[in-house]
Design a protein around this motif. Structure first.
Motif, PDB file in Angstrom:
ATOM      1  N   THR A   1      69.823 -75.946  50.748  1.00 34.09           N
ATOM      2  CA  THR A   1      69.598 -76.973  51.571  1.00 34.09           C
ATOM      3  C   THR A   1      68.128 -77.093  52.190  1.00 34.09           C
ATOM      4  OG1 THR A   1      69.876 -77.769  54.014  1.00 34.09           O
ATOM      5  CG2 THR A   1      70.175 -75.393  53.604  1.00 34.09           C
TER       6      THR A   1
ATOM      7  N   TRP B   1      66.760 -77.741  54.798  1.00 35.71           N
ATOM      8  CA  TRP B   1      66.454 -76.956  56.055  1.00 35.71           C
ATOM      9  C   TRP B   1      66.090 -75.643  55.919  1.00 35.71           C
ATOM     10  CZ3 TRP B   1      65.618 -80.556  59.557  1.00 35.71           C
ATOM     11  CH2 TRP B   1      66.548 -81.502  59.686  1.00 35.71           C
TER      12      TRP B   1
ATOM     13  N   THR C   1      61.524 -73.325  56.137  1.00 35.06           N
ATOM     14  CA  THR C   1      61.288 -72.950  57.531  1.00 35.06           C
ATOM     15  C   THR C   1      60.524 -71.652  57.595  1.00 35.06           C
ATOM     16  OG1 THR C   1      62.164 -72.976  60.067  1.00 35.06           O
ATOM     17  CG2 THR C   1      63.443 -72.039  58.259  1.00 35.06           C
TER      18      THR C   1
ATOM     19  N   SER D   1      61.813 -67.973  56.559  1.00 34.08           N
ATOM     20  CA  SER D   1      63.017 -67.660  55.618  1.00 34.08           C
ATOM     21  C   SER D   1      62.740 -66.827  54.409  1.00 34.08           C
ATOM     22  CB  SER D   1      63.581 -69.002  55.309  1.00 34.08           C
ATOM     23  OG  SER D   1      62.539 -69.767  54.417  1.00 34.08           O
TER      24      SER D   1
ATOM     25  N   GLU E   1      73.013 -72.596  54.499  1.00 35.05           N
ATOM     26  CA  GLU E   1      73.687 -73.801  54.640  1.00 35.05           C
ATOM     27  C   GLU E   1      74.843 -73.781  55.573  1.00 35.05           C
ATOM     28  OE1 GLU E   1      76.801 -76.287  51.481  1.00 35.05           O
ATOM     29  OE2 GLU E   1      75.706 -74.733  50.737  1.00 35.05           O
TER      30      GLU E   1
ATOM     31  N   SER F   1      72.855 -74.031  58.918  1.00 29.98           N
ATOM     32  CA  SER F   1      72.542 -75.503  59.306  1.00 29.98           C
ATOM     33  C   SER F   1      73.593 -76.589  59.623  1.00 29.98           C
ATOM     34  CB  SER F   1      71.793 -75.920  58.135  1.00 29.98           C
ATOM     35  OG  SER F   1      71.234 -77.270  58.178  1.00 29.98           O
TER      36      SER F   1
ATOM     37  N   ALA G   1      71.963 -79.570  60.221  1.00 28.21           N
ATOM     38  CA  ALA G   1      70.758 -79.835  61.119  1.00 28.21           C
ATOM     39  C   ALA G   1      69.767 -78.658  61.072  1.00 28.21           C
ATOM     40  CB  ALA G   1      71.588 -79.612  62.609  1.00 28.21           C
ATOM     41  N   PRO G   2      68.659 -78.780  61.670  1.00 25.18           N
ATOM     42  CA  PRO G   2      67.870 -77.858  61.759  1.00 25.18           C
ATOM     43  C   PRO G   2      67.975 -76.395  61.803  1.00 25.18           C
ATOM     44  CG  PRO G   2      66.912 -79.620  62.909  1.00 25.18           C
ATOM     45  CD  PRO G   2      68.423 -79.833  62.627  1.00 25.18           C
ATOM     46  N   ILE G   3      67.329 -75.283  61.379  1.00 23.89           N
ATOM     47  CA  ILE G   3      67.958 -73.847  61.591  1.00 23.89           C
ATOM     48  C   ILE G   3      66.486 -73.146  61.782  1.00 23.89           C
ATOM     49  CG2 ILE G   3      69.891 -74.065  60.518  1.00 23.89           C
ATOM     50  CD1 ILE G   3      68.768 -73.026  58.096  1.00 23.89           C
ATOM     51  N   SER G   4      66.615 -71.958  62.356  1.00 18.50           N
ATOM     52  CA  SER G   4      65.522 -71.174  62.217  1.00 18.50           C
ATOM     53  C   SER G   4      65.733 -70.075  61.320  1.00 18.50           C
ATOM     54  CB  SER G   4      65.432 -70.471  63.722  1.00 18.50           C
ATOM     55  OG  SER G   4      66.657 -69.780  64.069  1.00 18.50           O
TER      56      SER G   4
END
Length: 293
Positions: A216, A218, A221, A224, A266, A269, A272-275
């Motif tokens: 993904t 996202w 970041t 990660s 995945e 998320s 949507a955005p993730i940390s």
């Protein structure tokens, strides 16, 4: 340089072989002990993320090498305190380990102040033990200095810098344009297993080329990569004996860790955005899913 290996697509079934289920005879030391040298005054969060990810992946014990056990300098002690706060199960004592995770959150060897030089001293001490090792970020310059199986985990810019320093001039954009070629070239030239991070992660050693499913977006970041290193480090520690017996390669263990990382991202998320921290919280569910399939 070998650059024409057949690509193997890594699957959950492949990854399952690298997730060891403990028996009733196991104890924390028999399940693998991961030695960790990560984080610094500049990047203390890398130590937190790598240790949390390793713990969530499943390992008998984690030994975190604090940034100088005998030097009570507060900016460095903060790293240890943060790790202890977020992962109280981590050990801060010297002792035997099964494998090492080195480098996330540690600045390059040069230039560097006193604090950075202390951290690189810790890296050199770990490398001297010649145990299965994962090298990332600030420890990549140690590539080739370990006799035991070694996996390096650079992104394109890091790999370009490493190869250029070793006599093969290449740009980051060239590697991005043909990652399959360059991951194989790097494995051949450097004599280690290579995991090249990207939207599609490729891994190569002298005889294998592995591709992961597209991750993904996202996942792009901060932090990660520290989570990825922690997952792989834990799997290398638990599989240390199997790696020594050549029942599984460190490359295959790395591919399994990368797949767990991508699936956890995945799941966290869900579009949507993730940390990075949220990725660690999905690892257990992904492991459960892989094991029951």
């Amino acid at each position: 340089m070998k650059t024409n290996l057949t690509v193997k697509k890594w699957s959950q079934r492949d990854a399952r072989r690298c997730i060891l289920i403990p028996t009733d005879l196991d104890h924390k030391y028999s399940r693998g002990v991961l030695g960790v040298v990560t984080g610094s005054r500049q990047y203390p969060g890398a130590a937190v993320l790598s240790t949390r990810a390793a713990g969530a992946t499943g390992v008998g014990a984690l030994r975190f090498i604090a940034p100088n056990e005998s030097f009570e300098w507060q900016p460095l002690r903060i790293v240890e305190q943060l790790v202890a706060h977020r992962s109280p199960e981590v050990l801060f004592t010297n002792g035997k380990v099964s494998a090492w995770l080195l480098g996330p959150g540690i600045g390059e060897k040069n230039p560097g102040g006193w604090a950075n030089r202390l951290r690189h001293r810790d890296l050199r001490k770990a490398v001297a033990q010649n145990l299965p090792t994962v090298l990332d970020a600030g420890a990549l310059y140690l590539t080739g200095s370990i006799k035991a199986p070694t996996l390096i985990t650079p992104h394109c810019a890091e790999l370009a810098r490493l190869l250029t320093n070793r006599g093969t001039s290449v740009t980051s954009s060239a590697i991005e344009g043909d990652p399959k070629k360059w991951v194989q070239a790097a494995a051949s030239q450097l004599g280690v297993s290579v995991l090249l991070k990207g939207s599609i992660t490729y891994l190569a050693d002298a005889s294998q080329l592995i591709a992961l499913p597209a991750a993904t977006p996202w996942l792009a970041t901060a932090g990660s990569g520290d989570v990825l290193a922690g997952i792989i480090g834990a799997l290398v520690a638990t599989n240390a004996q199997a790696i020594a017996n050549e029942e599984v390669s460190i490359l295959e263990v790395g591919a399994s860790g990368a797949l767990i990382h991508a699936l956890a991202a995945e799941h966290a998320s869900n579009g949507a955005p993730i940390s990075a921290l949220q990725i660690t919280e999905s690892i257990q569910q992904i492991l459960r899913k892989i094991l029951v399939k």
